[in-house]
Design an enzyme around this catalytic site. Structure first.
Site, PDB file in Angstrom:
ATOM      1  CD  GLN A  59     -29.743  43.559 -36.592  1.00 13.05           C
ATOM      2  OE1 GLN A  59     -29.938  42.898 -35.572  1.00 13.05           O
ATOM      3  NE2 GLN A  59     -29.710  43.014 -37.801  1.00 13.05           N
ATOM      4  CD  GLN A  63     -25.330  44.195 -36.087  1.00 16.15           C
ATOM      5  OE1 GLN A  63     -24.959  43.358 -35.278  1.00 16.15           O
ATOM      6  NE2 GLN A  63     -25.976  43.879 -37.191  1.00 16.15           N
ATOM      7  CG  ASP A  64     -27.499  48.217 -37.470  1.00 15.86           C
ATOM      8  OD1 ASP A  64     -26.451  48.093 -38.125  1.00 15.86           O
ATOM      9  OD2 ASP A  64     -28.516  47.557 -37.701  1.00 15.86           O
ATOM     10  CG  ASP A  92     -23.288  46.677 -41.418  1.00 15.81           C
ATOM     11  OD1 ASP A  92     -22.190  46.678 -41.987  1.00 15.81           O
ATOM     12  OD2 ASP A  92     -24.067  45.703 -41.461  1.00 15.81           O
ATOM     13  NE  ARG A 100     -21.898  44.294 -43.597  1.00 19.05           N
ATOM     14  CZ  ARG A 100     -22.390  43.172 -43.103  1.00 19.05           C
ATOM     15  NH1 ARG A 100     -22.104  42.002 -43.683  1.00 19.05           N
ATOM     16  NH2 ARG A 100     -23.147  43.187 -42.026  1.00 19.05           N
TER      17      ARG A 100
END
Length: 562
Positions: free
Chosen positions: A356, A378-379, A400, A476
């Site tokens: 993250q 990520q993020d 994500d 998701r």
């Protein structure tokens, strides 16, 4: 002929009479299930105490009716309260519980000097709960107006609940003392339940009006309920507008020493508090390696750069570092309402193996970003809370990388998947979104209009070598009531036919809402999607318009201002 009340009124009354004599547990109101990040929910819900019928009817709209009845009955309820007076009492009960939660967080912070992770969690909790109090107070004041703006009150209250949940979640990872455990229990058994009930009552008032005999628990599209009438027309956002062009700078920032400031943060610090007019920060070409924070007192701040890739604000904080959470990893974090930005890049260069690492995080209600690039893995983009509008932006990432619990619309944006691993030939599963709605009454979700989803040149080269091991999904379910919708988007071949990915087993598959309409391109065949996703009926597209979903026609600068 005698005048009898409508049948549904009698059914409501019968149900409430039965409830007043029978224990009602939380699990009977809301099915709990095993999941990676469980919601804080009361561990025990006592029997409904005796209360006037208006209170019982109002509490029929909530997920935690026993707590609702107790909070609305103290100290002594009026005999015939109105819906608005009951909501006022509900707001007061939630607000009264925030102060002791803040005091507890400060106490935990005081004995955590030698524990950086617990210290960070407690520090974040103080900030989250302060924001929660601020947003809930503002929502309560809106409800005292002669014509309360219910959508605004509801999104503010939704954010207040999110911040309480975030505090509970922060504690969960540092739960190594009885004080932290007690703090988590108070949040779960008291504060979050009270605030959830307030949002449920707001949702019921918005749906049914002030006749509490009609009120029922919150529902979502997955239950067959669409938040707006079918008559609402869909607009694709093309006539809405964005960040005005030609804005006169209030201050300038550059690296050469010839401007007002040499860092972006110094320019932000100089902004007036609670400003009513735009405070325009012109950031000239250059790479600004700094962490920028815009506090909630700094409103209507505008960043204007010289173009994507020319004006770059970058950092490398990530959640793998001791004492740094995903929330704190943001290169730029905005709390002040009315934030706008255009013609620049926000980046986090922590890399694909750093997990993250946020480039931009927004808790700015009524925020607009146009022609902005978001670079990360990520993020990348943390659309944390409230109402946000992104138009003509470019967003890149891996896992994500568009996530949060806001009500955000992405219009005409380019979304690029990057290689996830340093050794990507071993295979990877990438997800564009992870929406985090924890409560069905929260008016949040992610809506993509006329966007393009594709891979970067590096990713496409890997994909063509072995498509089976490089898999991309539209999203998701990070949380139980995750909501994400794609409308008229072009999806390239990298999008898997099934479209959506599970989070963990069957978690959230019966409560999420993932919808598509008009998907095109080789990855846009909605007939092959997973069974737990949906196709949005054409007559319901108005629910996801800029005007309806985020009330954007009331606050986004119109095209004539540009």
């Amino acid at each position: 002929m005698a005048n009898f009340p409508p049948l549904h009124h009698l059914l409501h009354l019968l149900l409430l009479i039965l409830l007043s004599f029978s224990p009602l547990t939380t699990s009977s109101r809301h099915n709990s299930r095993s999941k990676p990040k469980p919601n804080p929910t009361p561990s025990l819900s006592p029997p409904l105490p005796p209360a006037p019928l208006p209170i019982l009817l109002a509490c029929n709209a909530t997920r935690f009716p026993s707590i609702c009845v107790s909070s609305l009955s103290s100290p002594s309820p009026p005999s015939s309260p109105s819906a608005l007076s009951l909501l006022s009492t509900s707001f007061s009960a939630s607000l009264a519980s925030i102060s002791p939660a803040i005091s507890t967080a400060k106490y935990i912070l005081s004995f955590s000097t030698n524990n950086p992770n617990r210290s960070n969690a407690a520090t974040n909790c103080v900030e989250f709960l302060t924001l929660s109090f601020y947003r809930l107070t503002t929502a309560s004041k809106l409800m005292s107006l002669s014509s309360p703006p219910l959508p605004s009150a509801r999104i503010l209250s939704s954010a207040a609940l999110l911040y309480q949940y975030d505090c509970w979640s922060a504690y969960k990872y540092v739960n190594d003392s009885s004080k932290v455990s007690d703090a988590m229990a108070f949040l779960a058994n008291n504060l979050t339940a009270l605030t959830s009930n307030t949002i449920s009552m707001l949702a019921a008032l918005q749906r049914y009006g002030d006749d509490t005999s009609l009120w029922g628990p919150p529902q979502t599209e997955r239950d067959g309920y669409w938040p707006e009438p079918a008559a609402v027309k869909y607009g694709d956002g093309s006539s809405i507008g964005g960040v005005p062009t030609g804005l006169k700078p209030s201050v300038t920032v550059c690296k050469t020493g010839t401007c007002d400031y040499d860092t972006v943060q110094k320019a932000v610090d100089a902004a007036p508090e609670n400003g009513k007019n735009w405070y325009v920060v012109y950031i000239k070409s250059g790479v600004y390696e700094e962490t920028v924070r815009i506090p909630y007192e700094k409103t209507n701040v505008v960043f204007v750069g010289d173009g994507m890739g020319k004006t770059v604000i970058t950092g490398s904080l990530n959640a793998d570092t001791v004492g740094v959470s995903t929330y704190n990893s943001a290169t730029v974090g905005v709390l002040g309402d009315g934030f706008m930005a255009r013609d620049l890049t926000f980046a986090n260069t922590a890399g694909p193996d750093a997990h993250q690492a946020v480039a931009f995080r927004s808790d700015s209600d009524l925020s607009v970003l146009e022609s902005v690039e978001f670079l990360g893995h990520q993020d990348t983009l943390y659309v944390h809370s409230l109402r946000q509008f992104y138009t003509n932006c470019q967003i890149s990432g891996t896992v994500d990388f568009i996530f949060g619990n806001s009500a955000s619309i992405f219009h005409n944006c380019l979304i690029f998947i990057l290689p996830r691993q340093l050794k990507p030939h071993h295979g990877e599963a990438n997800t564009v979104t992870a929406h985090g709605r924890t409560d069905p009454a929260q008016s949040t979700g992610l809506v993509f209009q006329n966007c393009v989803i594709n891979g970067s040149a590096d990713y496409l080269a890997l994909y063509k070598e072995n498509p089976a091991v490089h898999r991309v999904y539209l999203g998701r379910p990070w949380k139980e009531y995750s909501r994400t919708v794609y409308i008229n988007c072009l999806m390239q071949e990298i999008i898997r036919p099934e479209g959506w990915l599970q989070w963990n087993g069957d978690f959230a598959l019966k409560t999420l809402f993932y919808g598509e309409y008009g998907s095109t391109g080789p990855g846009g065949d909605a007939t092959k999607r997973v069974s737990w996703s949906s196709r949005v009926p054409q007559e319901r597209l108005g629910v996801y318009s800029v005007e309806s979903f985020i009330q954007g026609d009331q606050w986004i600068p119109n095209a004539g201002d540009k």
